[in-house]
Design a protein around this motif. Structure first.
Motif, PDB file in Angstrom:
ATOM      1  N   ASP A   1       8.965   6.958  -4.153  1.00 16.24           N
ATOM      2  CA  ASP A   1      10.330   6.457  -4.011  1.00 16.24           C
ATOM      3  C   ASP A   1      10.327   5.109  -3.298  1.00 16.24           C
ATOM      4  O   ASP A   1       9.980   5.026  -2.120  1.00 16.24           O
ATOM      5  CB  ASP A   1      11.174   7.469  -3.244  1.00 16.24           C
ATOM      6  N   LYS A   2      10.729   4.065  -4.004  1.00 14.92           N
ATOM      7  CA  LYS A   2      10.719   2.713  -3.458  1.00 14.92           C
ATOM      8  C   LYS A   2      11.727   2.568  -2.313  1.00 14.92           C
ATOM      9  O   LYS A   2      11.438   1.942  -1.294  1.00 14.92           O
ATOM     10  CB  LYS A   2      11.032   1.725  -4.577  1.00 14.92           C
ATOM     11  N   ASP A   3      12.908   3.155  -2.465  1.00 13.99           N
ATOM     12  CA  ASP A   3      13.927   3.068  -1.419  1.00 13.99           C
ATOM     13  C   ASP A   3      13.497   3.805  -0.157  1.00 13.99           C
ATOM     14  O   ASP A   3      13.819   3.397   0.959  1.00 13.99           O
ATOM     15  CB  ASP A   3      15.260   3.630  -1.917  1.00 13.99           C
ATOM     16  N   LEU A   4      12.762   4.887  -0.336  1.00 16.01           N
ATOM     17  CA  LEU A   4      12.256   5.635   0.812  1.00 16.01           C
ATOM     18  C   LEU A   4      11.231   4.817   1.594  1.00 16.01           C
ATOM     19  O   LEU A   4      11.186   4.881   2.825  1.00 16.01           O
ATOM     20  CB  LEU A   4      11.638   6.949   0.339  1.00 16.01           C
ATOM     21  N   VAL A   5      10.436   4.014   0.897  1.00 16.79           N
ATOM     22  CA  VAL A   5       9.479   3.135   1.567  1.00 16.79           C
ATOM     23  C   VAL A   5      10.230   2.120   2.423  1.00 16.79           C
ATOM     24  O   VAL A   5       9.866   1.867   3.577  1.00 16.79           O
ATOM     25  CB  VAL A   5       8.571   2.419   0.538  1.00 16.79           C
ATOM     26  N   HIS A   6      11.302   1.561   1.875  1.00 12.24           N
ATOM     27  CA  HIS A   6      12.085   0.582   2.643  1.00 12.24           C
ATOM     28  C   HIS A   6      12.682   1.217   3.894  1.00 12.24           C
ATOM     29  O   HIS A   6      12.648   0.636   4.982  1.00 12.24           O
ATOM     30  CB  HIS A   6      13.190  -0.012   1.774  1.00 12.24           C
TER      31      HIS A   6
ATOM     32  N   GLN B   1       0.835  -1.206   0.000  1.00 15.96           N
ATOM     33  CA  GLN B   1       0.000   0.000   0.000  1.00 15.96           C
ATOM     34  C   GLN B   1       0.867   1.252   0.000  1.00 15.96           C
ATOM     35  O   GLN B   1       0.560   2.225  -0.700  1.00 15.96           O
ATOM     36  CB  GLN B   1      -0.919   0.002   1.221  1.00 15.96           C
ATOM     37  N   ALA B   2       1.942   1.251   0.793  1.00 19.11           N
ATOM     38  CA  ALA B   2       2.830   2.410   0.846  1.00 19.11           C
ATOM     39  C   ALA B   2       3.546   2.610  -0.494  1.00 19.11           C
ATOM     40  O   ALA B   2       3.710   3.736  -0.957  1.00 19.11           O
ATOM     41  CB  ALA B   2       3.845   2.243   1.975  1.00 19.11           C
ATOM     42  N   MET B   3       3.953   1.518  -1.121  1.00 19.54           N
ATOM     43  CA  MET B   3       4.622   1.638  -2.424  1.00 19.54           C
ATOM     44  C   MET B   3       3.666   2.144  -3.496  1.00 19.54           C
ATOM     45  O   MET B   3       4.088   2.803  -4.448  1.00 19.54           O
ATOM     46  CB  MET B   3       5.213   0.297  -2.835  1.00 19.54           C
ATOM     47  N   ALA B   4       2.393   1.831  -3.361  1.00 19.36           N
ATOM     48  CA  ALA B   4       1.414   2.312  -4.331  1.00 19.36           C
ATOM     49  C   ALA B   4       1.191   3.815  -4.192  1.00 19.36           C
ATOM     50  O   ALA B   4       0.788   4.469  -5.155  1.00 19.36           O
ATOM     51  CB  ALA B   4       0.095   1.570  -4.151  1.00 19.36           C
TER      52      ALA B   4
END
Length: 117
Positions: free
Chosen positions: A73-78, A66-69
């Motif tokens: 920024d994918k790295d920021l989600v991680h 859900q956060a990636m959607a």
């Protein structure tokens, strides 16, 4: 007509532009920890930033997707999912603070700083 119980500010934009603006502001608040924007935009994006941090505290696969959607920024989600459970473990909401600043020169718009607590 009085607009009782209408859920959000439209920010003077069509739905697609409004969603893109809120996604971008959410990503930048989480990336930098503090941004300066107009007061109305800061109050509108506060809900989304709090939701992303809540997802980061949950930490399961569905929350991560859900956060990636939502965030750009994918790295920021991680990094959010690594840091949020420790940083906000004792806090049950209210992860952002909106501080009013001086009006913008030029159009006298009310400005604010939104920051992570």
């Amino acid at each position: 007509m009085i607009s009782h119980r209408k859920g959000f500010k439209k920010l003077g934009k069509p739905a697609d532009q409004r969603k893109a603006l809120l996604r971008a502001l959410t990503t930048e608040v989480i990336r930098h920890g503090r941004i300066k924007t107009t007061l109305v935009r800061a109050r509108a994006v506060r809900k989304h930033v709090d939701h992303m941090i809540q997802l980061g505290k949950r930490g399961d696969l569905h929350a991560r997707r859900q956060a990636m959607a939502w965030m750009y920024d994918k790295d920021l989600v991680h990094s959010l999912f690594e840091a949020a459970p420790d940083r906000y473990a004792d806090r049950e909401g209210g992860y952002t603070r909106v501080l009013r600043t001086v009006a913008r020169q030029g159009d006298n718009a009310k400005m604010a700083i939104i920051e992570l607590v």
